[in-house]
Enzyme design. Sequence first.
Site, PDB file in Angstrom:
ATOM      1  CB  VAL A 192       3.321  -1.190   0.190  1.00 45.81           C
ATOM      2  CG1 VAL A 192       1.825  -1.062   0.274  1.00 45.81           C
ATOM      3  CG2 VAL A 192       3.947  -0.944   1.537  1.00 45.81           C
ATOM      4  CB  CYS A 193       1.399  -5.375  -3.327  1.00 46.71           C
ATOM      5  SG  CYS A 193       0.537  -5.809  -4.827  1.00 46.71           S
TER       6      CYS A 193
END
Lengths: 606, 167
Positions: B88-89
């Site tokens: 996840v960014c």
Amino acid sequence: MPMEFLGRLPIPNLRVYVTISVVILSFSIYYATQIIKDPAWKTNHTHVDVGLHSGGDIDPTDPRSLGTHLKELLECMVMEPVCVWTLVNTGYCMLILLGKTIQKLVFGELRASENYHLKDKFWNFLFYKFIFVFGVLNVQYMDEIVLWCVWFLALGFLSLLSQLCKDRFEYLSFSPTTPGWSHARLLVLLTAILVLSSFMLLFCIAAAFFFISFNTFAFMAAECILLGVRTIHVMLRYLIHLYDTRGAGTSTQRSWDKRGPLTYYTDLISELIVLAVDFFHHVHMLLWSNIFLSMASLVICMQLRYLFYEIQRRITKHRNYLAVLNHMEQNYPMASQDELAENSDNCAICWEKMESARKLPCTHLFHNSCLQSWLEQDTSCPTCRLGLSMQANHRENTLEIPPEPQTPTRRNSNHFFLFLDASRYVSWLPSFSVEVSHNRLRGNISTFTHTNSQMDAMARQVQLLFPHYPRSIILEDLRMTRSVEWTIENILDGVLTIPHHLIEEPQEESVPQMETIVTNIMPNSSIQNSSDPRFDIPIADSGEEPSSLGGRFSKSSAERELILQRRKEHMRLTARRRYLEKHRKSEIDSTNSQITNTENIENTIS
Amino acid sequence: MAGSALRRLMAEYKQLTLNPPEGIIAGPINEENFFEWEALITGPEGTCFEGGVFPAKLIFPPDYPLSPPKMQFTCEMFHPNIYADGRVCISILHAPGDDPMGYESSAERWSPVQSVEKILLSVVSMLAEPNDESGANVDAAKMWRDDREEFEKIAQKLVRKTLGIPP
Ligand SMILES: [Zn+2]
Ligand SMILES: [Zn+2]
């Protein structure tokens, strides 16, 4: 090459290796017995000659006592170069078996990373000792090599065990539920390693008096000290950790403030000792090795460079630590008792109660040690992000700095953090952020393609079934459920029978209430008329399960795991049932819509 | 450091159990290792991920509240802010020091005041409103901008997959 004996045999194929070793050993014993039988061998050795003469002139094939026979055999094997290596190999094999036993007793199954570390350390050790024996000492004689091998076997064995203990300790410290006896076993093993390594050191000192040079003594002693200090370091950290976690129930706060510096200085001192001893050990090797431009000295130089940087890095880190400590003491006063009483929150870093705290210019309070470790890596207040200038020595200076980090947040178009930022300023308590997110999501929902005409169409659909319900109430419910079938179910389940209650209450408050009601209803409303086998889903254990599971935090870890597992399962099943139900209804609705010929309803529902 | 991290994780676990935010469950996969959690996130209602239950793994560093955990979805995901491998960014998961995208202000980054709950809630809102500026998955970002219908179709397929319903 003698090292091939040791190096060719990796740790995992233990059974094969043991078998091979036993075979080799028996061959060499056979070989030795053959040699002993040969009378020519005896004449070469005065010892045996003496033994023979004292025994009188009896027939040499006569069976003598078993003891002398074995002694002779052993002597022969030590003398014969081939047999000596088999003996060393046997010792190595037995050490591995011993190690395996210890591993079974203390560690159980090794984890992947421990196995990897062990292998890594093994090959590293082998490589450096090979360089040491042949590159630095430049050993020429076979018996010297044998002695060094025996020495390094013992040393390597203990180092590997100590490495394993360290890895395992780190792993155990990741778990709150490790039983006491596994700590005890590990500590006993660590103590044993420590005792053995001090014995080895004593042996070195004793040997220095009798038969080895000072240089050799220094080489041997350095290795013992390294092993001992590493072991002591692990033990100390272990004890601090145990005191910290086990004593938590009784004396948390007392131990807390001292724990930070204590751990820090334990680490600092033992790391510096290890690095320094290692450094001088390598310098000594470099000076000792006869040819400066050999491969060995190159390897040692590289190692020296690495050690030097490590020492430098450690000292820089310590300077930073001292600077932060100094800065904190000069600029952030300890909070007074009144301030502590006023601020009922826990420390925002460790979530524990504050008996004493430091106050930042922005009036946020933190534990001394928590703040210290945070400021070592960042120079802003954890709660409000106020930049704290580490250069400024006067408190006035830090106060003058505008709280600039707050402005970019507001400006930023990166909007999915907005609600978190907002909550961050008010409180970091979760209840707040939950509510905010809840409202936010609802806001999304109401803007989501549900135009008035679509809502009207849906309301009309519901009203076909329940003509006596006022449209405004149906519309309001539809706005929340966004689906015809949920509203119908609400009506059927009696949620919508008291319309005045819903109207009187402000809308914001009724929304979460309604949604919880809906979620509580869903598990109960089983599918009665599903013919499609795809839609036959097991009903989750019972409708009230989430509430009974969610409200408890068990003391036993097994129970906690079980509850978590069941909550997860329940969530999956509920979501699945809800999804299927929705799609089943939307299929029904699509057929309905064909009959009633209203506008495209299934789009709005699905 | 592991001692204080352990206590903090235990406190967070307790809070998430006693007071769970809606649609989110999180806890250690195995209590032998408290530094590896699994979280279940329900797709926010009214979005294309609605109804799905997405599993993700959270890995905490030994100095936990000082450094952020790593988060990775363990199911197939198609989202502008989620890498193909599930990582996840979002800026809340970035340590104050590093800035891979070069556009985040430090105010949005990790701080010890953040928690698992806040991370998961911001992931929920990330699912609801992708940020197409950060290109963790360029294809998804492009599709989100240009062909919303196709994006929603893919999202629905993923939702069915997480629920174990044949398409
Ligand atoms: Zn604290
Ligand atoms: Zn502050």
